[in-house]
Design an enzyme around this catalytic site. Structure first.
Site, mmCIF file in Angstrom:
data_model
loop_
_atom_site.group_PDB
_atom_site.id
_atom_site.type_symbol
_atom_site.label_atom_id
_atom_site.label_comp_id
_atom_site.label_asym_id
_atom_site.label_seq_id
_atom_site.Cartn_x
_atom_site.Cartn_y
_atom_site.Cartn_z
ATOM 1 C CG HIS A 20 -1.673 1.599 -3.345
ATOM 2 N ND1 HIS A 20 -1.443 0.738 -4.397
ATOM 3 C CD2 HIS A 20 -2.580 0.969 -2.539
ATOM 4 C CE1 HIS A 20 -2.177 -0.356 -4.233
ATOM 5 N NE2 HIS A 20 -2.867 -0.232 -3.127
ATOM 6 C CG ASP A 34 -2.255 0.731 0.944
ATOM 7 O OD1 ASP A 34 -2.179 1.813 0.334
ATOM 8 O OD2 ASP A 34 -3.324 0.265 1.355
#
Length: 519
Positions: free
Chosen positions: A288, A254
């Site tokens: 991300h 993430d």
């Protein structure tokens, strides 16, 4: 006399070494197993209590492989994980009961114990050249628990619901039902003087390093390597003060580093900002976002410096995100000297529309971005930048300068005011170099594009006012300035070298003033 003082000095040093030795506890001396057998939770707890009873000390892990459950720290304790030592955390969920005070994605809850945990402590450290492994795979399976897999009423979720009947949940309903609340790997609450240095961390079940409400936090020289996995962020300091993150390598499933301060009603009630953060000399390889602010920023974020970092292969580079309902203010952010390569989406994104929501009157629910300055950025990406505010709360006082990037799309600005774009060289082909709509007080200078698409204009404006465009020398352009609609006002174009431009303006030019341009 000299020999007398020399002997006193030697005795003093010897005494200090003996004292140090007495305060360093080797877990093997207490019966720990470093051969991958047995569970060492009780031995480690005994070592911490023993050191704490002496006022503090070091719990030492020599080389070997240790299996353990959660480690609960005490004040003045250092975990020293030596080179060759590996702490492997059990993936038996029952080992992390009883549930403890925690914060989960910006909401205060009672949840599974984090793997390394402490509350209301001071002078704590996790150091060494060893490794800690969260064995997150078993936890990752439960990132989405619902009726389809029959676990919506597991004994753990029922216990969570029993303990959190009065939790102040986020504005969006269903947040508990949507997922199994996995614990953070390392989480400290309300601690002072926290250090995490040199260790390697892998396979986190959820967020990896997650200090909350802490002051004076140093994270230096660490490696975090989580495979593609749900919500396995790298370093997420929430509502902390005086945080330094340096010299680290992060590759996760993430966001790599995220600055947060609580979510929606819970975050606004606590109302503790994230402030005085320095992030420098770090490398982010997968995630991300490279460095992200939000989206949980309801307590506010201020006084942030990000410098001398490399993002290689992240989905986005610098990302600030929020939405209606969050509240909170992000302000006084400085970003400089960043190299970004192979960024999948946007190199720079300031997004106040992270979640869908209808326009509403300004209130405590309304977030705000202001006073953000980004300079000296180079690399390759899909879109160079997107600055997207709200109708009721435009993004304000933003500067992008000395940007040099190869990209597919250029810079997009919407619902913003007091925006400065200066000394920007970006090679884009699919869009105009600069696009702005629903904005005011724009200063656009020294913008260059060497990969021009003759079907696209250099600068495209729609419903903007108070715009200064100057000191530009386009490499080539079919149209220098394209005006969409009839709501543009007070646009001044001056001191530009437009000799490589086929057409200076296109569209309704009634509100455009041209002066001192070379054609």
């Amino acid at each position: 006399m000299k020999f007398y003082y020399l002997n006193l000095l030697l005795l003093s040093l010897l005494f200090s070494n003996i004292t140090l030795a007495q305060h360093t506890i080797n877990v093997l001396d207490l019966g720990a197993k470093n051969d991958s057998t047995g569970l060492n939770t009780d031995v480690i707890r005994k070592a911490i209590l023993q050191a704490s009873s002496k006022g503090g000390g070091t719990v030492y892990f020599p080389a070997g492989k240790y299996i353990t459950g959660p480690i609960h720290m005490k004040s003045n304790i250092t975990l020293f994980i030596d080179a060759g030592a590996e702490l492997h955390f059990s993936d038996n969920f029952d080992h992390y009961l009883p549930m403890v005070e925690s914060r989960w994605e910006g909401t205060e809850v009672t949840n599974f114990s984090p793997f390394i945990y402490g509350t209301d402590l001071e002078n704590i450290a996790i150091v060494g050249r060893g490794k800690i492994d969260g064995h997150g795979k078993n936890w990752w399976k439960f990132s989405e628990v619902d009726v389809r897999n029959g676990l919506q009423n597991s004994k753990w979720q029922l216990e969570f619901k029993r303990l959190n009947k009065d939790v102040l949940a986020p504005d969006l309903p269903g947040w508990v039902e949507r997922g199994f609340l996995r614990p953070p790997f390392i989480q400290f609450l309300r601690c002072n003087n926290l250090q995490i240095k040199d260790i390697t961390i892998v396979n986190s079940p959820f967020w990896t390093i997650n200090p909350q409400y802490c002051e004076n936090v140093l994270i230096d020289g660490i490696t975090i390597n989580n495979p593609p996995s749900p919500n396995s962020d790298g370093i997420n300091p929430e509502s902390c003060r005086n945080v330094r993150i340096a010299n680290s390598f992060i590759s996760v499933g993430d966001d790599c580093i995220t600055i947060k301060s609580g979510k929606d009603r819970s975050g606004r009630k606590v109302n503790i900002p994230a402030e005085n953060y320095t992030i420098t000399n770090c490398t982010m390889m997968r995630g991300h976002g490279g460095v992200v602010i939000g989206s949980e920023m309801s307590g506010g974020v201020k006084n942030i410096v990000i410098s001398n970092c490399i993002f290689d292969g992240t989905d986005r580079g610098i990302r600030m995100k929020t939405a209606r309902g969050r509240g909170g203010v992000v302000e006084n952010v400085r970003v400089s000297n960043i190299v970004m390569r192979n960024i999948r989406d946007q190199a720079i994104v300031l997004d106040m529309r992270y979640a869908k929501g209808d326009q509403e009157p300004v209130s405590e629910r309304t977030p705000k971005f202001k006073d953000i300055f980004i300079s000296n950025v180079a690399g390759s990406t899909n879109r160079v930048a997107r600055i997207s505010g709200l109708e009721e709360m435009p993004i304000e006082n933003i500067s992008l300068s000395n940007i040099n990037m190869q990209a597919t799309s250029g810079i997009l600005v919407e619902y913003a005011r007091k925006i400065s774009l200066y000394d920007i060289q970006i090679d884009v082909h699919n869009t105009p170099t600069i696009q702005a709509s629903n904005a005011e007080f724009l200063d656009i200078q020294k913008i260059q594009n060497y990969n021009v698409n003759n079907q696209k204009s250099h600068i495209q404006l729609e419903n903007v006012s108070q715009v200064n465009i100057s000191n530009n020398f386009p490499f080539k352009s079919s149209t220098f300035l394209e005006l969409l609609g009839s709501e543009n006002k007070q646009i001044t174009v001056h001191n530009n070298n437009l000799k490589n431009t086929t057409k200076v303006t296109q569209g309704n030019t009634q509100q455009v003033t041209l002066s001192n341009n070379i054609q």
